[in-house]
Scaffold this motif. Structure first.
Motif, PDB file in Angstrom:
ATOM      1  N   SER A   1      -4.165   4.508  10.939  1.00 48.39           N
ATOM      2  CA  SER A   1      -3.545   3.196  11.135  1.00 48.39           C
ATOM      3  C   SER A   1      -2.465   2.849  10.110  1.00 48.39           C
ATOM      4  CB  SER A   1      -4.621   2.108  11.110  1.00 48.39           C
ATOM      5  OG  SER A   1      -5.145   2.010   9.819  1.00 48.39           O
ATOM      6  N   ILE A   2      -2.507   3.470   8.945  1.00 48.99           N
ATOM      7  CA  ILE A   2      -1.562   3.067   7.897  1.00 48.99           C
ATOM      8  C   ILE A   2      -0.289   3.908   7.957  1.00 48.99           C
ATOM      9  CG2 ILE A   2      -2.327   4.595   6.009  1.00 48.99           C
ATOM     10  CD1 ILE A   2      -2.302   2.060   4.206  1.00 48.99           C
ATOM     11  N   SER A   3       0.807   3.270   7.646  1.00 48.81           N
ATOM     12  CA  SER A   3       2.081   3.995   7.587  1.00 48.81           C
ATOM     13  C   SER A   3       2.975   3.289   6.574  1.00 48.81           C
ATOM     14  CB  SER A   3       2.764   3.995   8.960  1.00 48.81           C
ATOM     15  OG  SER A   3       3.119   2.655   9.301  1.00 48.81           O
ATOM     16  N   ARG A   4       4.055   3.922   6.197  1.00 47.24           N
ATOM     17  CA  ARG A   4       5.008   3.252   5.298  1.00 47.24           C
ATOM     18  C   ARG A   4       5.497   1.952   5.947  1.00 47.24           C
ATOM     19  NH1 ARG A   4       8.976   8.233   3.389  1.00 47.24           N
ATOM     20  NH2 ARG A   4       7.388   9.447   2.296  1.00 47.24           N
ATOM     21  N   GLN A   5       5.726   2.005   7.256  1.00 50.40           N
ATOM     22  CA  GLN A   5       6.245   0.813   7.953  1.00 50.40           C
ATOM     23  C   GLN A   5       5.214  -0.315   7.945  1.00 50.40           C
ATOM     24  OE1 GLN A   5       6.378   3.994   9.247  1.00 50.40           O
ATOM     25  NE2 GLN A   5       8.538   4.226   8.669  1.00 50.40           N
ATOM     26  N   SER A   6       3.950   0.040   8.169  1.00 51.80           N
ATOM     27  CA  SER A   6       2.933  -1.024   8.207  1.00 51.80           C
ATOM     28  C   SER A   6       2.814  -1.680   6.827  1.00 51.80           C
ATOM     29  CB  SER A   6       1.579  -0.484   8.687  1.00 51.80           C
ATOM     30  OG  SER A   6       0.993   0.368   7.717  1.00 51.80           O
ATOM     31  N   ILE A   7       2.961  -0.888   5.789  1.00 50.34           N
ATOM     32  CA  ILE A   7       2.925  -1.458   4.432  1.00 50.34           C
ATOM     33  C   ILE A   7       4.151  -2.341   4.210  1.00 50.34           C
ATOM     34  CG2 ILE A   7       3.129  -0.882   1.973  1.00 50.34           C
ATOM     35  CD1 ILE A   7       1.367   1.615   2.583  1.00 50.34           C
TER      36      ILE A   7
END
Lengths: 80, 414
Positions: B43-49
């Protein structure tokens, strides 16, 4: 009855002394070692002490006068 | 949603539910939060952060909180600045400073306490507590005020009154304990165990400590999603040091940055350097000391995470430096005069340690180096009072000219 978890750190001169055995004999304290590490030059023991709380305090004071450093297992909790 | 799945003993690896507990019932080893990294990776990505807030809470998926509403005073996402002037002076072309002086209560402790206060609410506690002589006291008191929690702050009875203000102003109850440092410490550990409070660095320590990982995350993100070659960190209990490392490694294992080859360097004040000393002696056994240094925020003689800090040093092939109090003051001045950052004494330790590490060849000119400045100098002004040497003059222009040694030229705009 109270229980206290402590870490004793021993200076080199006490490595060969039966400090914890003596603690259990001099005071009405049951000791239960959970982890320990001893080398030629130093050592530590993490243990639980069970007994009357005043007796535990007297026991801690005695090991301290013997030259053992007695700390809570949490280390220094007074932070900057 | 939280990806934290359990507390795990750092020694025997037994697992426990996510409760307000901090030691293993079996071996008395410290507990640490472990996560479901497989689910996190989905679920985590650079974009989500990057879509998250400009605070430490942009990394909330990597923190052990499940409560939707966190106790957020906007701690974190502090500046990472390129230190051109200091770098030039030290012979480093690629030196950065992570400036945590600008947190809400002026130190990195806001990061850890923000997590601890959120967990306190999650667990249903009504009181936040700590034992502190400075930074932690301020952070706990402020976050408790923000969260609507009561705050108890234990301090040594001989603490300077000025240091009590930064805590008392938020409405915290200060408890001044008479006794030696060891007696104060033992009492606080006992109270932390007995009272139904969230004692931030005792019963909720496993969660609290995780807040420090955000320093590692931020540095990596601010460097363009990469780990630095060197991290120079002021070390007291060893928690911050090990958590920056954990943060970098987590990002790497989640595929958010490449492999981490950061050398983690310990800097300590010589009067309180049990970790640097053990490293120098080549032992993994930390010998407690009686801390004696002007760097009060680092005055931990018996560090809870000392062994783990040594493991991190070894694993990352880092080095350690122990600096004198005079070097601490010189380091504070150097940082202020070259980069305009007034850091507390711990910052002086970082800069003096950095200088030593460069001199020893542990850090080379072109290598990407981040030095962590963890608290503001406004809190430890007494350490550098000697810088105050004003030119005292009577109220005349002639006196001023004489004092500065040159006459006035024609008025000119710059």
């Amino acid at each position: 009855m109270a229980k206290k978890r402590m870490k004793f750190t021993f200076p080199p001169k006490l490595i060969t002394e039966p400090v914890i055995y003596n603690l259990g004999h001099r005071f009405k304290i049951v000791t239960n070692i959970r982890r320990a590490e001893v080398s030629e030059s130093r050592g530590w023991v993490v243990l639980e002490m069970e007994g009357d709380s005043a007796e535990i305090e007297r026991g801690i004071a005695w090991v301290t006068t013997m030259g053992v450093r007695a700390d809570p297992i949490e280390g220094d909790v007074v932070a900057g | 949603m939280s990806y934290a799945k359990a507390l795990q003993c750092r020694e025997c690896h037994r697992e426990y539910p996510l409760n307000p507990i901090h030691f293993c019932e079996f071996c008395f080893g410290p507990l640490e939060v472990v996560y479901d990294y497989a689910a996190l990776a989905q679920s985590i990505s650079r974009q989500s952060i990057q879509r998250g807030p400009l605070s430490m809470w942009r990394y909330r998926d990597l923190l052990p909180v499940s409560r939707e509403e966190v106790v957020d005073m906007n701690a974190g996402f502090t500046p990472l600045i390129k230190a051109h002037n200091l770098g030039k002076l030290l012979g480093l072309e690629n030196l950065y400073l992570k400036n945590d002086c600008v947190n809400p209560t002026y130190s990195f402790k806001d990061r850890v306490v923000s997590v601890a206060a959120t967990k306190a609410l999650e667990f249903g506690f009504d009181t936040l507590a700590c034992a502190s002589t400075g930074n932690l006291a301020g952070a706990v008191s402020a976050h408790a005020a923000r969260a609507g929690l009561r705050a108890y702050v234990f301090i040594p009875a001989d603490l300077e009154r000025g240091k009590m203000v930064g805590s008392a102003i938020y409405g915290a109850t200060l408890v001044a304990v008479k006794g030696t440092y060891d007696e104060v410490n033992r009492l606080c550990a006992e109270i932390g165990d007995k009272y139904p409070w969230a004692f931030v660095n005792i019963n909720v320590r496993p969660y609290y400590a995780e807040g420090s990982k955000t320093l590692g995350y931020e540095v990596a993100e601010q460097l363009g999603w990469r780990a630095p070659d060197h991290a120079v960190v002021p070390v007291a209990s060893g928690s911050l040091f090990t958590k920056i490392w954990k943060g970098l490694k987590e990002l790497s294992s989640l595929g958010l940055i490449g492999p981490v080859s950061t050398h983690m360097h310990v800097t300590q004040a010589a009067g309180s350097a049990p970790i640097a000393t053990a490293h120098a002696e080549g032992t993994m056994m930390v010998k407690p000391v009686r801390a004696q240094t002007i760097a009060k925020s680092l005055a931990i003689g018996n560090p809870a995470d000392g062994y783990y800090a040594l493991k991190t040093l070894k694993e990352s092939r880092g080095a350690a430096a122990a600096v004198s109090d005079d070097e601490v003051v010189a380091g504070m001045k150097l940082l202020a005069e070259t980069e305009g950052i007034f850091a507390e004494t711990a910052g002086g330790v970082t800069i003096a340690g950095l200088k030593r590490l460069v001199a020893a060849g542990a850090i080379k000119s072109g290598e990407l180096t981040v030095a962590f400045i963890t608290g503001s100098g406004l809190k430890t002004q007494e350490a550098v009072e000697s810088v105050v040497n004003p030119l005292v003059i009577p109220p005349t222009l002639a006196a001023f000219q004489e004092a500065i040694g040159k006459p006035a030229g024609p008025a000119r705009a710059r």
